[in-house]
Design a protein around this motif. Structure first.
Motif, PDB file in Angstrom:
ATOM      1  N   LEU A   1       0.832  -1.194   0.000  1.00  0.00           N
ATOM      2  CA  LEU A   1       0.000   0.000   0.000  1.00  0.00           C
ATOM      3  C   LEU A   1       0.867   1.244   0.000  1.00  0.00           C
ATOM      4  O   LEU A   1       1.989   1.237   0.461  1.00  0.00           O
ATOM      5  CB  LEU A   1      -0.869   0.031   1.268  1.00  0.00           C
ATOM      6  CG  LEU A   1      -1.634  -1.241   1.619  1.00  0.00           C
ATOM      7  CD1 LEU A   1      -2.396  -1.001   2.893  1.00  0.00           C
ATOM      8  CD2 LEU A   1      -2.541  -1.627   0.489  1.00  0.00           C
TER       9      LEU A   1
ATOM     10  N   PRO B   1      -0.979   2.260   4.963  1.00  0.00           N
ATOM     11  CA  PRO B   1      -1.684   1.085   5.431  1.00  0.00           C
ATOM     12  C   PRO B   1      -3.195   1.230   5.447  1.00  0.00           C
ATOM     13  O   PRO B   1      -3.902   0.258   5.264  1.00  0.00           O
ATOM     14  CB  PRO B   1      -1.114   0.869   6.840  1.00  0.00           C
ATOM     15  CG  PRO B   1       0.244   1.473   6.785  1.00  0.00           C
ATOM     16  CD  PRO B   1       0.130   2.642   5.867  1.00  0.00           C
TER      17      PRO B   1
ATOM     18  N   HIS C   1      -5.641  -3.708   5.551  1.00  0.00           N
ATOM     19  CA  HIS C   1      -5.785  -2.753   4.450  1.00  0.00           C
ATOM     20  C   HIS C   1      -7.201  -2.865   3.891  1.00  0.00           C
ATOM     21  O   HIS C   1      -7.894  -3.856   4.118  1.00  0.00           O
ATOM     22  CB  HIS C   1      -4.765  -3.038   3.346  1.00  0.00           C
ATOM     23  CG  HIS C   1      -4.918  -4.389   2.694  1.00  0.00           C
ATOM     24  ND1 HIS C   1      -5.812  -4.631   1.678  1.00  0.00           N
ATOM     25  CD2 HIS C   1      -4.290  -5.567   2.927  1.00  0.00           C
ATOM     26  CE1 HIS C   1      -5.736  -5.895   1.307  1.00  0.00           C
ATOM     27  NE2 HIS C   1      -4.823  -6.487   2.059  1.00  0.00           N
TER      28      HIS C   1
ATOM     29  N   GLN D   1      -7.256  -1.423  -2.652  1.00  0.00           N
ATOM     30  CA  GLN D   1      -6.037  -0.858  -2.110  1.00  0.00           C
ATOM     31  C   GLN D   1      -5.212  -0.232  -3.220  1.00  0.00           C
ATOM     32  O   GLN D   1      -5.416  -0.516  -4.407  1.00  0.00           O
ATOM     33  CB  GLN D   1      -5.228  -1.951  -1.424  1.00  0.00           C
ATOM     34  CG  GLN D   1      -4.961  -3.152  -2.332  1.00  0.00           C
ATOM     35  CD  GLN D   1      -4.310  -4.283  -1.593  1.00  0.00           C
ATOM     36  OE1 GLN D   1      -3.288  -4.086  -0.948  1.00  0.00           O
ATOM     37  NE2 GLN D   1      -4.891  -5.455  -1.653  1.00  0.00           N
TER      38      GLN D   1
ATOM     39  N   PRO E   1     -10.550  -0.041   5.745  1.00  0.00           N
ATOM     40  CA  PRO E   1     -10.171  -1.321   6.349  1.00  0.00           C
ATOM     41  C   PRO E   1     -11.034  -1.631   7.569  1.00  0.00           C
ATOM     42  O   PRO E   1     -11.849  -0.823   8.012  1.00  0.00           O
ATOM     43  CB  PRO E   1      -8.721  -1.070   6.761  1.00  0.00           C
ATOM     44  CG  PRO E   1      -8.706   0.391   7.124  1.00  0.00           C
ATOM     45  CD  PRO E   1      -9.648   1.053   6.143  1.00  0.00           C
TER      46      PRO E   1
END
Length: 883
Positions: free
Chosen positions: A18, A21, A393, A397, A477
Motif C-alpha cells: 500500500l 496502510p 488494508h 487498495q 479497512p
C-alpha cells in the motif's frame, strides 16, 4: 488464482503493498484513460502473432512477434514490458527503431526517427531469452512420474506480471488483445494452450511446430502454454468439451475433477446469463515445481496436482472437497476475471473475492448436505484475524507497481471479498443479486471493470444504492462491531443496536463507520432486517428472554457483542440455534476474548456442553477444534496445559465413540471428514488409548498399506510422528521419498514435522527444501514445522541462516513472505527483532510491510498468551479441573 498462501494454515497472511496502510481508492466507472498503470496509454495492442521456438536442452527461447497496434496519440516511442528478454530488432510498418532495455523497470523502449501517426500499425520484432527455473513466467518443471522416472515439462504462470518473461508485451490487464501462438516443441510432447491446436507441422526429426487458434480478446496474464508427456480424460459440460490432463499414467485420477467440471459449467452458464465462450476447457495437473495453487488461464486452467487429482485409494475425504472447490473457483474466473477483468490490480478482489464466493455457492448447490456455508465460517475467521490488526488494508487498495501486486493476493482480497459479496447477496436477495451480475457481465464482456461498475449493475437490478453500503466495506479497512443492548418493554425485548470498530492489539485503531445490513432472528423470533448506520437503531422482538440472534445465518461481515442479558438468552437456547448461528456465536465469543472485550469463560462455557447437548455438526466441531488448538499453542509451557488438554480429551471422547475408528458403510461424507480431525486432536493432546491404537495401525500399515483407510493415514502418521524416534523418522522420511504425488508428500512431511526431538527437527528442516517435497510447498512446510514441532525459534534460526538456499526454489511472492511467515509462529519478541533487522525485511516496500505484519502477529500472540494462561487456569479451577 487460488493462491498457495491461502491454502496454508499460517498465522501470517501475505502482505499487500500500500501507499499507506489505511488507504483505499474511491473509484469511478471503468475508463481506459483513467486506469492506473505504468505504461503510456498512447498505444494499445489489438492482436499479437507470436512464433516461439524452445530449446529444452539449453533452456532458451527465441521468438518472432507481430503486433497489430492502435496508435491513440502520435508518438515516436513504444514502451513495452519485458523481463530477462533481449529484443534484437524491431520495426513498425518497415520503419526500424532503436532499442533500449531497462531491466529494473522491466521494459523495452523502441524509438523511431519520426512519429507514428494515429491509427493502425504493425509492429514486428525478434527476441530471445531464458526458460527459467523458478515457477513464474515461462519455466521448466522437472518431476518424477509414477514409475520414478525423471521427466521435464514446460509450464507458464503469468499472473501477475510475468507474461513479459515469455514475450515483449503490454503486460497490464487493461491492455486486452487477441493472441495467435505458434510454438516449436519436442515432438513427443502434448501441447496445450488457451485455444485448440489449429495445425501441427514437423520441425525437424525430434521437434514439432504447433499453431493454436486465435484467442478471444483478453489480458496478457491469462495466456497459457504447457507441454510435456501428458494424457487426458475427456468429457463435456453442456456442449463444451472438457479435458483433464495429467502426467501420463496419472490421468485416471482426474475423473472426479472432470465430473465436477461437467456439472459446474452448465450451472455457471445459467447463473451468469452468458455462456462460456471458448471452444474447449482444459484442466491441467502440474506436478512438482508449481507454486500458485491454481491459475485461471482462459480455457487452460493449471493446478498443482493435489488440487486436481483425486486417487480413491490414497486421497483423504477432505481432498475430494478441495478438488471441487478449486475447480469451481478457477471456473468462476472464466467469467469473473477472464471475460470481465479488473482494470488494475487495486481491484484484484473483483476477481478473487467473487471466485471464492462462487466456489462455495457451487459446492453448496451440488452438495446441499455438506454444511458448506456453515463451514465457510473458517474463511470468515481467517479474514477477520487479519482485518482486526493494525496492518490490515482496505479491500480496494493502492497498488503502485504491477510487480508488487502479487502481495495483494491475501485473505482480505479473497475471504473478506467473499464475505462482503455474500452480505450484499443476503441483503438484496439471491435472484436480484444474480440479475445484477448478469448486467455486469453483459456490459463489460471482453473488457475491464472497477468496483464502481459492479455496484452500478447491482443498484440497477435492485433499485437500491448498493454502493452506499458496499463502499463502507471495500474502501476502508477493518471490521464493524455491532453492540446489542437489551431492555424489557411491555413483554418485548427492545434491542438497541450501535456500532464501533473491532480491533485486536490495536488501541489506537481509527474510528470508522459502516452501513451494515443486519438480519435478526432466532428460535421463535420473527426475522427482521435493518441497515445500521451511525445512529443507533432499536428493534423489538416478542418475549423479554427470547433468543434474538444478530447476524442470523452469518450473512454479514461484522462481529457482534451482546450485553449480559442477551448472551444469557442465547446461551440458554444454544442447542436450538441453527448450526450456522451456533458456529457464528462461538467464533464471535472467541474473538471477543482475543480483543479483551469478553472473558474466555463465555466461549469455554459454550464449548464445554457441546457433547452433552448432542452436537454433531462438523461446522461447529471444526471451528471448535481450531480454537482449542490455538489455545493449546498459547498454553505452550504453561503449568495448566496438561489439565486443559485433559478437558479437551473429555470433550472429544464422546465424538470418537460416536464416529469410531473405522468408516461405517453408508456413513455421511461429513462424518468421514470429521473422524480424522477428532482422532488427530485426541492423539496430539495425549490420549493414551488413541496413541496406542495409532501406533498399532501404523505398524499394520507398514506391512500392508491397504490395511489403513486413506482418510486415517494423516491422523495416524501425525500421532506417530509426535512420538517418533530416529528409526521411526527414517520410516516416515522413506515414505515421503517414495510418495508419487504432492498430497502424500505433504502428508508425510507433516508427520515428520510433529517430532519434538531437536535433532530430528533439524533433519526435517533440511528435508523441506532438499527436493523431497515440491517447491510450491516449501514455504508452507516450514511454517508447519515451526508450529507443529513446538520449536518455532529453532526453525526460525535455521530458516534465517539457510534462506539463500531456500529462496532459489521459491517464486518471488513467496520469497517476500519467507521470513515473516516462519517468524510469526513464535511467542518470542527477540525473534521479531531479528526478523525486522534482517536485510531481506527491507528489500522492498512489500517486504517491509510483510515484516511489520509478522512482528505485529508475534506481539499479539505474546499478549494473548499471557491472558490465555490466566483465563484458562481460572476457568479450570472454577470447573474443578477436567471432568
Amino acid at each position: 488464482m487460488r493462491h498457495m498462501r491461502l491454502l496454508a494454515s499460517t498465522l501470517l497472511c501475505g502482505a499487500a503493498l500500500l501507499l499507506a496502510p489505511g488507504s483505499g481508492r474511491a473509484e469511478a466507472p471503468f475508463s481506459f484513460a483513467a486506469t492506473p498503470g505504468q505504461l503510456p496509454k498512447t498505444v494499445t495492442p489489438r492482436a499479437y502473432d507470436i512464433a516461439l521456438v524452445t530449446d529444452m536442452a539449453k533452456l532458451t527461447l527465441s521468438g518472432e512477434e507481430r503486433v497489430t497496434l492502435d496508435v491513440l496519440t502520435p508518438t515516436n516511442t513504444l514502451v513495452m514490458n519485458q523481463a530477462g528478454l533481449t529484443v534484437g530488432a524491431a520495426n513498425v510498418d518497415g520503419l526500424a527503431g532503436s532499442i533500449s532495455h531497462d531491466e529494473k523497470a522491466q521494459t523495452v523502449t523502441i524509438r523511431f526517427p519520426r512519429k507514428l501517426t494515429k491509427g493502425a500499425h504493425r509492429l514486428t520484432l525478434s527476441y530471445s531469452g531464458p526458460i527459467i527455473a523458478t515457477p513464474n513466467g515461462l519455466y521448466y518443471d522437472d518431476y518424477k512420474d509414477a514409475s520414478g522416472a525423471q521427466k521435464r515439462m514446460l509450464v507458464t504462470q503469468f499472473e501477475v506480471a510475468d507474461a513479459r518473461r515469455m514475450f515483449p508485451c503490454w503486460d497490464e490487464p487493461v491492455f486486452k488483445a487477441t493472441f495467435h501462438l505458434t510454438v516449436t516443441l519436442p515432438k513427443a510432447w502434448t501441447p496445450i494452450s488457451n485455444m485448440p491446436v489449429e495445425k501441427t507441422e514437423a520441425a525437424g526429426p525430434d521437434a514439432q511446430r504447433v499453431t493454436f487458434a486465435v484467442t478471444p480478446r483478453m489480458s496478457t496474464y491469462l495466456l497459457a502454454l504447457l507441454a510435456g508427456e501428458m494424457s487426458a480424460l475427456h468429457g463435456k459440460g453442456g456442449d463444451t468439451p472438457i479435458n483433464v490432463f495429467a502426467p501420463t499414467g496419472e490421468e485416471s485420477q482426474g475423473a472426479y475433477a472432470l465430473s465436477a467440471a461437467s456439472e459446474i459449467l452448465p450451472y455457471y452458464n445459467g447463473y451468469f446469463g452468458t455462456s462460456y465462450p471458448l471452444p474447449k476447457l482444459d484442466l491441467i495437473a502440474v506436478p512438482g515445481n508449481y507454486e500458485a495453487g491454481a491459475m485461471e488461464n482462459w480455457g487452460a486452467i493449471t493446478f498443482i496436482d493435489e488440487d486436481l487429482l483425486f486417487d480413491r485409494a490414497h486421497s483423504a475425504s477432505s481432498t475430494k472437497e478441495l478438488v471441487y472447490l478449486v475447480v469451481a473457483h478457477e471456473m468462476a474466473h472464466q467469467w469473473s476475471g477472464d471475460l470481465v477483468t479488473m482494470a488494475w490490480w487495486d481491484n484484484v478482489w473483483l476477481n478473487e473475492g467473487f471466485a471464492t464466493w462462487m466456489e462455495t455457492k457451487a459446492l453448496d448447490h451440488f452438495n446441499p448436505g455438506w454444511e458448506v456455508w456453515p463451514r465457510e465460517h473458517s474463511g470468515r475467521e481467517s479474514a477477520m484475524a487479519q482485518d482486526a490488526l493494525s496492518t490490515t488494508h482496505p479491500i480496494q487498495q493502492v497498488i503502485a507497481d504491477a510487480r508488487d501486486a502479487d502481495q495483494a493476493f491475501d485473505r482480505i482480497s479473497y475471504q473478506k471479498g467473499e464475505q462482503v459479496i455474500r452480505m450484499i447477496e443476503t441483503w438484496l436477495g439471491p435472484d436480484v443479486f444474480r440479475d445484477g451480475m448478469r448486467r455486469y457481465m453483459k456490459a463489460h464482456a471482453y473488457s475491464n471493470a472497477t468496483s464502481e461498475d459492479l455496484w452500478n449493475a447491482l443498484s440497477a437490478a435492485s433499485k437500491q444504492d448498493v454502493g452506499a453500503v458496499a463502499k463502507t466495506f471495500t474502501e476502508q479497512p477493518g471490521i464493524p462491531l455491532v453492540h446489542v443492548a437489551r431492555t424489557c418493554v411491555g413483554g418485548e425485548a427492545a434491542l438497541t443496536l450501535s456500532q464501533s470498530r473491532f480491533a485486536i492489539h490495536d488501541p489506537h485503531a481509527a474510528a470508522l463507520n459502516w452501513r451494515i445490513p443486519i438480519v435478526i432472528g432466532g428460535p421463535g423470533v420473527t426475522t427482521q432486517k435493518v441497515v445500521l448506520t451511525t445512529a443507533p437503531a432499536t428493534v423489538r422482538v416478542a418475549g423479554c428472554d427470547s433468543p434474538a440472534k444478530v447476524n442470523l445465518g452469518e450473512g454479514g461481515y461484522y462481529r457482534t457483542v451482546y450485553d449480559d442479558a442477551g448472551y444469557t438468552a442465547l446461551k440458554a437456547a444454544f442447542a436450538r440455534l441453527d448450526m450456522t448461528d451456533r458456529v457464528n456465536l462461538l467464533g464471535d465469543q472467541f474473538a471477543l476474548f482475543e480483543s479483551a472485550q469478553q472473558p474466555l469463560s463465555h466461549y469455554l462455557d459454550l464449548v464445554a456442553n457441546l457433547s452433552e447437548e448432542g452436537e454433531t455438526s462438523i461446522a461447529v466441531w471444526q471451528d471448535t477444534l481450531s480454537h482449542l488448538r490455538r489455545l493449546d499453542e498459547l498454553e505452550r509451557g504453561a503449568p495448566e496445559r496438561p489439565a486443559f488438554r485433559a478437558f479437551v480429551r473429555s470433550l472429544l471422547a464422546p465424538q470418537l465413540a460416536r464416529l469410531g475408528w473405522a468408516p461405517k458403510p453408508g456413513e455421511s461424507f461429513l462424518n468421514s471428514m470429521l473422524r480424522p480431525d477428532i482422532i488427530e486432536t485426541l492423539g496430539l493432546f495425549g490420549d493414551p488409548e488413541v496413541t496406542a491404537e495409532a501406533q498399532k495401525r501404523f505398524a499394520a500399515w507398514r506391512k500392508d498399506p491397504s490395511s489403513l483407510d486413506a482418510s486415517l493415514v494423516e491422523p495416524v502418521t501425525q500421532i506417530v510422528g509426535l512420538h517418533a524416534d530416529a528409526a521411526t523418522w527414517d520410516v516416515l522420511a522413506d515414505a515421503l521419498g517414495k510418495a508419487p504425488d504432492t498430497e502424500r508428500k505433504r502428508r508425510f512431511f507433516a508427520a515428520l514435522a510433529r517430532s519434538q526431538d531437536p535433532a530430528l527437527i533439524e533433519k526435517t528442516f533440511h528435508l523441506a527444501y532438499s527436493g523431497a517435497i515440491p517447491n510450491g510447498r516449501i514455504g508452507r512446510s516450514l511454517v508447519v514445522l515451526a508450529r507443529d514441532s513446538e520449536a518455532p525459534d529453532l526453525v526460525w534460526k535455521l530458516t534465517q541462516s539457510d534462506q539463500a538456499a531456500i529462496r532459489k526454489r521459491l517464486a518471488p511472492w513467496s520469497q517476500t513472505e519467507l521470513l515473516p511467515s516462519v517468524a510469526s509462529v513464535s511467542l518470542n519478541p527477540k525473534v521479531s527483532g531479528e526478523m525486522l533487522a534482517d536485510p531481506a525485511s527491507s528489500d522492498s516496500a512489500g517486504a517491509r510491510l510483510a515484516a511489520a505484519r509478522g512482528a505485529e502477529q508475534i506481539a499479539t500472540s505474546v499478549e494473548l498468551a499471557s491472558r490465555t494462561r490466566a483465563a484458562v487456569a481460572e476457568w479450570l479451577t472454577l470447573r474443578g479441573g477436567a471432568k
